[in-house]
Design a protein around this motif. Structure first.
Motif, PDB file in Angstrom:
ATOM      1  N   THR A   7       0.846  -1.200   0.000  1.00  0.00           N
ATOM      2  CA  THR A   7       0.000   0.000   0.000  1.00  0.00           C
ATOM      3  C   THR A   7       0.875   1.242   0.000  1.00  0.00           C
ATOM      4  O   THR A   7       2.085   1.181   0.213  1.00  0.00           O
ATOM      5  CB  THR A   7      -0.911   0.037   1.242  1.00  0.00           C
ATOM      6  OG1 THR A   7      -0.103   0.221   2.401  1.00  0.00           O
ATOM      7  CG2 THR A   7      -1.742  -1.220   1.358  1.00  0.00           C
ATOM      8  N   ASN A   8       0.204   2.412  -0.202  1.00  0.00           N
ATOM      9  CA  ASN A   8       0.948   3.667  -0.114  1.00  0.00           C
ATOM     10  C   ASN A   8       0.782   4.301   1.270  1.00  0.00           C
ATOM     11  O   ASN A   8       1.095   5.458   1.468  1.00  0.00           O
ATOM     12  CB  ASN A   8       0.519   4.635  -1.215  1.00  0.00           C
ATOM     13  CG  ASN A   8      -0.905   5.103  -1.066  1.00  0.00           C
ATOM     14  OD1 ASN A   8      -1.602   4.736  -0.126  1.00  0.00           O
ATOM     15  ND2 ASN A   8      -1.356   5.922  -2.014  1.00  0.00           N
ATOM     16  N   LYS A   9       0.261   3.543   2.209  1.00  0.00           N
ATOM     17  CA  LYS A   9       0.096   3.882   3.626  1.00  0.00           C
ATOM     18  C   LYS A   9      -1.023   4.898   3.874  1.00  0.00           C
ATOM     19  O   LYS A   9      -1.289   5.236   5.014  1.00  0.00           O
ATOM     20  CB  LYS A   9       1.395   4.405   4.273  1.00  0.00           C
ATOM     21  CG  LYS A   9       2.685   3.627   4.022  1.00  0.00           C
ATOM     22  CD  LYS A   9       2.565   2.156   4.104  1.00  0.00           C
ATOM     23  CE  LYS A   9       3.909   1.473   3.910  1.00  0.00           C
ATOM     24  NZ  LYS A   9       4.078   0.775   2.672  1.00  0.00           N
TER      25      LYS A   9
END
Length: 167
Positions: free
Chosen positions: A15-17
């Motif tokens: 994920t990109n957080k």
């Protein structure tokens, strides 16, 4: 337990957080979808492998001496220098003795086997000559052996020839 925890960590790393939970759920759904596709593809492949092949299919058709239009028979590239090219497929065949037995009343099958042997022997010994093959003895013709007594037929026969349009 532990396996699920490992998967969560792997998903989180992908994920990109930002809104990671939502992204991880999307990744999980995507994995489930791909797993279903994989299972369905495997089932279809197994079903195809269980289907009868080659001559078993030909026995059930109305005309067993033809290749159905919808069936494909790949023929790779043929160099222009080669006179002709046939597929190496052995999917479509017919057992010659059975065929002769089925058609014993047909006048076209009279002396078919010796004529076929003479024809093949003539093409093997003198490929450039065209003769009726009467010059071969029964002992010479006996040298012609068909593997499994089968004749194979094909959908495509490619012939390379050069023409000159001289008008």
């Amino acid at each position: 337990g532990e396996h699920q925890h490992t998967r969560v960590k792997l998903y989180y790393a992908r994920t990109n957080k930002n809104l990671a939970t939502r992204q991880m759920m999307q990744l999980e759904r995507r994995d489930q979808f791909l797993r279903r596709v994989h299972v369905n593809a495997r089932k279809k492949a197994e079903a195809v492998l269980k289907k009868p092949t080659g001559h078993a299919r030909t026995q059930k058709r109305k005309n067993p001496l033809s290749v159905p239009f919808e069936d494909s028979e790949p023929l790779p590239y043929t160099a222009p220098e080669e006179h002709h090219h046939l597929s190496h497929s052995q999917n479509y065949s017919h057992h010659v003795p059975s065929w002769l037995k089925e058609h014993c009343d047909d006048p076209a099958t009279k002396n078919f086997w010796p004529k076929l042997q003479s024809h093949l022997l003539g093409r093997l010994i003198h490929p450039e000559l065209s003769s009726d093959g009467d010059e071969f003895t029964p002992q010479e013709r006996a040298q012609i052996i068909l593997r499994n007594d089968r004749i194979y037929f094909h959908k495509i026969f490619r012939v390379n020839f050069t023409t000159y349009d001289v008008r």
